[in-house]
Design an enzyme around this catalytic site. Sequence first.
Site, short mmCIF file in Angstrom:
data_model
loop_
_atom_site.label_atom_id
_atom_site.label_comp_id
_atom_site.label_asym_id
_atom_site.label_seq_id
_atom_site.Cartn_x
_atom_site.Cartn_y
_atom_site.Cartn_z
CB CYS A 2 -0.94 0.11 1.20
SG CYS A 2 -2.08 -1.25 1.35
NE ARG A 27 4.64 1.50 -0.01
CZ ARG A 27 5.67 1.15 0.75
NH1 ARG A 27 6.89 1.33 0.30
NH2 ARG A 27 5.49 0.63 1.93
CD1 TRP A 75 -0.62 -6.34 -3.29
CD2 TRP A 75 -0.89 -6.98 -1.17
NE1 TRP A 75 -0.40 -7.70 -3.23
CE2 TRP A 75 -0.56 -8.12 -1.93
CE3 TRP A 75 -1.10 -7.15 0.20
CZ2 TRP A 75 -0.44 -9.40 -1.39
CZ3 TRP A 75 -0.99 -8.42 0.75
CH2 TRP A 75 -0.66 -9.52 -0.04
CG ASN A 101 1.68 0.32 4.21
OD1 ASN A 101 1.35 -0.83 3.98
ND2 ASN A 101 2.93 0.74 4.15
N GLY A 102 -0.63 -1.44 6.30
CA GLY A 102 -0.31 -2.36 7.40
C GLY A 102 -1.51 -3.20 7.76
CD GLU A 488 16.22 -13.74 -8.81
OE1 GLU A 488 15.64 -14.23 -7.83
OE2 GLU A 488 15.96 -12.59 -9.22
CE LYS A 492 12.96 -11.76 -10.69
NZ LYS A 492 13.65 -11.30 -9.50
CD GLU A 495 8.93 -11.52 -9.43
OE1 GLU A 495 8.29 -11.03 -8.50
OE2 GLU A 495 10.17 -11.48 -9.49
CG HIS A 511 17.04 -37.58 -6.81
ND1 HIS A 511 17.36 -38.83 -6.32
CD2 HIS A 511 18.22 -36.98 -7.10
CE1 HIS A 511 18.68 -38.96 -6.29
NE2 HIS A 511 19.23 -37.85 -6.76
CE LYS A 610 11.27 -3.47 -6.03
NZ LYS A 610 11.87 -4.54 -6.83
O1 M6R Z 1 12.71 -5.93 -0.39
P1 M6R Z 1 13.14 -7.34 -0.20
O2 M6R Z 1 14.42 -7.65 -0.89
O3 M6R Z 1 13.19 -7.75 1.25
O4 M6R Z 1 12.01 -8.19 -0.86
C1 M6R Z 1 11.99 -9.59 -0.81
C2 M6R Z 1 11.04 -10.17 -1.81
O5 M6R Z 1 9.74 -9.74 -1.57
C3 M6R Z 1 11.41 -9.80 -3.26
O6 M6R Z 1 12.72 -10.14 -3.55
C4 M6R Z 1 10.46 -10.50 -4.25
O7 M6R Z 1 10.66 -11.87 -4.21
C5 M6R Z 1 10.66 -9.94 -5.66
N1 M6R Z 1 9.40 -9.60 -6.25
C6 M6R Z 1 11.31 -10.90 -6.57
O8 M6R Z 1 11.51 -10.36 -7.84
#
Ligand code: M6R
Length: 615
Positions: A2, A27, A75, A101-102, A488, A492, A495, A511, A610
Amino acid sequence: MCGIVAYIGNKQAQPIVIKGLKRLEYRGYDSTGISIYNGSALHTLKTKGKVSDLEALIAQHPEQKATLALGHTRWATHGVPNDTNAHPQTSNSGNLVVVHNGIIENYASLKKELIHRGFTFSSDTDTEVLVNLIEDVQQQQGVKLGQAVQIALSQVIGAYAIVVFDRRKPNELVAARLGSPLAIGIGENEFFVASDATPFIEYTKEAIYLEEEHLAIIRVGKSIKIRKIKDDSLAEPYVEKLQMSLENIQKGGYDHFMLKEIFEQPKAIQDTLRGRLLSDEGVITLSSLREHDNRFLNAKRILIVACGTSWHAGLVAEYLLEDFTRIPVEVEYASEFRYRNPIIYPDDVVIAISQSGETADTIAAINIAKEKGAFIYGICNVVGSTISRITDTGCYTHAGPEIGVASTKAFTTQITVISLIGLYLGKANGTLSRSQYQEYLTELSTLPTKVEQILASQTFIEEVATSFKTAQNCIYLGRGYNFPVALEGALKLKEISYIHAEGYPAAEMKHGPIALIDKEMPVVVIATKKGYYDKVVSNIQEIKSREGRIIAIVSEGDTQVKALADYCLEIPDASEPFIPILSTIPLQLLSYYIAVQRGCNVDQPRNLAKSVTVE
Ligand code: M6R
């Protein structure tokens, strides 16, 4: 999660708040709203959808000239994303509005109590409970707005960043935080309150980052008063000079922030190294390490806590720090660590990695480790973020603002910082020989140029993406240092393109996952020369014989894998510990182009935000 923007001053507030909300959409972006006070009436407009939907809604209403406004981009946590649940939330009397926010964890019991007192609720949100709780305190105790907010918040369990406006107090905003960030921009007879400084960067470079459990009473024409929520005592505001520029937070000619951020990596890595890596002199200057190197050098163990991409950087750190220092390293998902009564010794060093510095689970993990006496080192990108302030010491990545939800330059710069830490400690404890140390140092300084070289293959990667854009599943394989890169790469892809993707250590295929391979299954294999090359080639052969389609990340000049794979993406050679910084780049571009070609919103993928400031 948020985004909050509020303005009080002498300019037209609505455009400032709307522009600010657009910058904070990373956010959260499932619903949005604004309250505007025009000197006599308070107008609130809310809608499901993005800030552009809110703009369309505003355009259907008479224009409001107002110098005060509060906005929110959401959010959803409590209640589905719809117009009613969007913020601002209004109190029963219509006097108060709140953006939040929270999560208010005890909202159900507070709501019950308020219903008992005659309050009614139209939304499913915890925020509507909070705004009415403040109103209830005002009605019961007849105190001023700031004190009513303070009393209400002391009954609340959970996390919040809030801004409150009372139409009977037209020159005042009250802001408070616990667990979610808030920055207050200070202009000429005007104030801005926002979840980060980006909404006000073109208006002022002076900001106060509100401390945990602090409340600010902001009055136009007067200075800001800050109080501690716990005991109502006064606190001294600390005004910081912002380093950020407007250019940093704009797309700069790129179609998406994600692409811009991928292409910023040579500079971002350079910025991470700047002033810290003096390769000609054979020196690494990290004051946070120099001042505390006894904690690291006497540590029997390093624990790393992080989430998502930052957790993947932590996995790379496990390989690298153990190689360079021979200190045992364990990597934990912060979300698991916080709830499993972890064993932590006072001589443990805990490294928390986070781009935003606001991830709720990582913050909770730090607090647990702190309580048990461990020394906490933070690796963050966002300057002044919560994690950078609650850790004992740490190091910024200096990657610059990362706005695309998919983390890219944060990952490579986190590994760059970890490389510096590993080299510093490896030299200090004698694990690395002088010559090995010097070789690595020299090599580290060449990485930005190598990343540039990979980025130059952008067009080819875009073409490769075309062949895979209709895939429904995808497997990523890597060994050793490239195993976290496989994870990773898969994260990517899933998401931003919504293609189901899994990363595995290449040897784990037999396995179970190999059962999935058929001619429909794309398999991305990281098969660089350094790092179990022959073994990975055997894995590629196993996939080939089951008709899997192979995209391989290979070292420049490779011929063996080229003869087997459907597509090869080349990267320059490097020592094994530095390969992840390079091998991850083509995977970022591949995911980006696949997502774009599938018509996905790469910067704001569905259901994501984010900074994950709620657990
Ligand atoms: O701000 P942070 O690095 O703590 O965030 C952690 C994850 O939320 C963040 O890396 C998330 O997995 C990304 N969207 C990945 O691209």
